[in-house]
Design a protein around this motif. Structure first.
Motif, short mmCIF file in Angstrom:
data_model
loop_
_atom_site.label_atom_id
_atom_site.label_comp_id
_atom_site.label_asym_id
_atom_site.label_seq_id
_atom_site.Cartn_x
_atom_site.Cartn_y
_atom_site.Cartn_z
N THR A 14 1.17 3.29 -3.32
CA THR A 14 1.28 2.32 -2.22
C THR A 14 2.31 1.24 -2.56
O THR A 14 2.60 0.98 -3.73
CB THR A 14 -0.07 1.64 -1.96
OG1 THR A 14 -0.40 0.85 -3.10
CG2 THR A 14 -1.17 2.66 -1.69
N PRO A 15 2.82 0.57 -1.54
CA PRO A 15 3.73 -0.56 -1.79
C PRO A 15 3.08 -1.64 -2.67
O PRO A 15 3.76 -2.28 -3.47
CB PRO A 15 4.02 -1.11 -0.39
CG PRO A 15 3.82 0.06 0.52
CD PRO A 15 2.71 0.87 -0.11
N GLU A 16 1.77 -1.79 -2.56
CA GLU A 16 1.05 -2.79 -3.38
C GLU A 16 1.15 -2.41 -4.86
O GLU A 16 1.31 -3.29 -5.71
CB GLU A 16 -0.42 -2.90 -2.98
CG GLU A 16 -0.65 -3.56 -1.63
CD GLU A 16 -0.33 -2.65 -0.44
OE1 GLU A 16 -0.54 -1.42 -0.54
OE2 GLU A 16 0.16 -3.17 0.57
N HIS A 17 1.05 -1.13 -5.17
CA HIS A 17 1.18 -0.68 -6.57
C HIS A 17 2.54 -1.07 -7.11
O HIS A 17 2.67 -1.59 -8.22
CB HIS A 17 1.01 0.84 -6.68
CG HIS A 17 -0.38 1.33 -6.41
ND1 HIS A 17 -0.64 2.63 -6.06
CD2 HIS A 17 -1.57 0.72 -6.44
CE1 HIS A 17 -1.94 2.80 -5.89
NE2 HIS A 17 -2.52 1.63 -6.11
N TYR A 18 3.58 -0.82 -6.31
CA TYR A 18 4.94 -1.14 -6.75
C TYR A 18 5.11 -2.65 -6.91
O TYR A 18 5.66 -3.12 -7.91
CB TYR A 18 5.97 -0.60 -5.75
CG TYR A 18 6.24 0.88 -5.91
CD1 TYR A 18 7.29 1.33 -6.69
CD2 TYR A 18 5.44 1.82 -5.27
CE1 TYR A 18 7.55 2.68 -6.84
CE2 TYR A 18 5.68 3.18 -5.41
CZ TYR A 18 6.75 3.61 -6.20
OH TYR A 18 6.99 4.94 -6.35
N GLN A 19 4.63 -3.42 -5.94
CA GLN A 19 4.74 -4.88 -6.00
C GLN A 19 4.08 -5.41 -7.26
O GLN A 19 4.61 -6.31 -7.92
CB GLN A 19 4.08 -5.53 -4.77
CG GLN A 19 4.91 -5.46 -3.51
CD GLN A 19 6.27 -6.12 -3.69
OE1 GLN A 19 6.39 -7.17 -4.30
NE2 GLN A 19 7.30 -5.48 -3.18
N ASN A 20 2.94 -4.88 -7.57
CA ASN A 20 2.19 -5.28 -8.75
C ASN A 20 3.03 -5.10 -10.02
O ASN A 20 3.06 -5.96 -10.89
CB ASN A 20 0.89 -4.46 -8.82
CG ASN A 20 -0.04 -4.99 -9.86
OD1 ASN A 20 -0.02 -6.16 -10.20
ND2 ASN A 20 -0.88 -4.11 -10.37
N GLN A 23 5.96 -7.71 -10.30
CA GLN A 23 5.63 -9.12 -10.49
C GLN A 23 5.75 -9.59 -11.93
O GLN A 23 6.42 -10.56 -12.20
CB GLN A 23 4.24 -9.42 -9.93
CG GLN A 23 4.29 -9.68 -8.44
CD GLN A 23 2.93 -9.58 -7.81
OE1 GLN A 23 1.91 -9.51 -8.50
NE2 GLN A 23 2.89 -9.57 -6.50
N ASN A 40 -1.78 -1.57 -16.96
CA ASN A 40 -2.76 -1.35 -15.90
C ASN A 40 -4.16 -1.29 -16.51
O ASN A 40 -4.31 -1.25 -17.73
CB ASN A 40 -2.42 -0.10 -15.07
CG ASN A 40 -2.61 1.20 -15.84
OD1 ASN A 40 -3.40 1.29 -16.76
ND2 ASN A 40 -1.86 2.21 -15.45
N ASP A 84 1.75 1.01 -15.78
CA ASP A 84 2.41 1.53 -14.59
C ASP A 84 3.91 1.43 -14.83
O ASP A 84 4.41 0.38 -15.23
CB ASP A 84 2.04 0.70 -13.36
CG ASP A 84 0.58 0.90 -12.95
OD1 ASP A 84 -0.03 1.90 -13.37
OD2 ASP A 84 0.07 0.05 -12.21
#
Length: 118
Positions: A14-20, A23, A40, A84
């Motif tokens: 998901t885009p959230e995984h990538y954003q994480n 950061q 992770n 990750d």
């Protein structure tokens, strides 16, 4: 012997995984591609790929790079720490031979497996 497959749980989905990952990440790079990593809480590493059309123009080139990245990760996954990883391709990645790509991945995986001091 441990299985070396590349199942759904080994991917960033998901885009959230990538954003994480983006950061608070540490990175290992070469002139051809960069690998960004972040710890992770899972019991295994995960891989995400970013191969922009702007960098590698042809679909054939992008797919080849992704295939090589996934294969390198699949073979090394049991030696990698629980992080990750996002692989970001650069223009010059398409000019490398498959062998050169694997050697470069080997070097960067090793660099990212060491404890991060930052």
């Amino acid at each position: 012997m441990t299985k070396s497959t590349f199942t759904r749980e080994l991917r960033l989905l998901t885009p959230e995984h990538y954003q994480n990952v983006f950061q608070q990440a540490h990175r290992a790079g070469s002139p051809h591609f960069t690998i960004i990593a972040r710890n992770n809480t899972l019991s295994h590493p995960r891989l995400g790929l970013a191969v922009p059309k702007k960098q590698i123009k042809t679909a054939v080139g992008r797919n080849r790079f992704k295939r090589l990245a996934r294969e390198s990760f699949r073979l090394k996954q049991h030696q990698l720490p629980n992080k990750d990883f996002v692989v970001i391709a650069k223009k010059s990645a398409q000019d490398l031979s498959n062998d050169d790509v694997f050697k470069l991945f080997e070097k960067l995986w090793h660099r990212l497996s060491r404890p991060y001091r930052g």
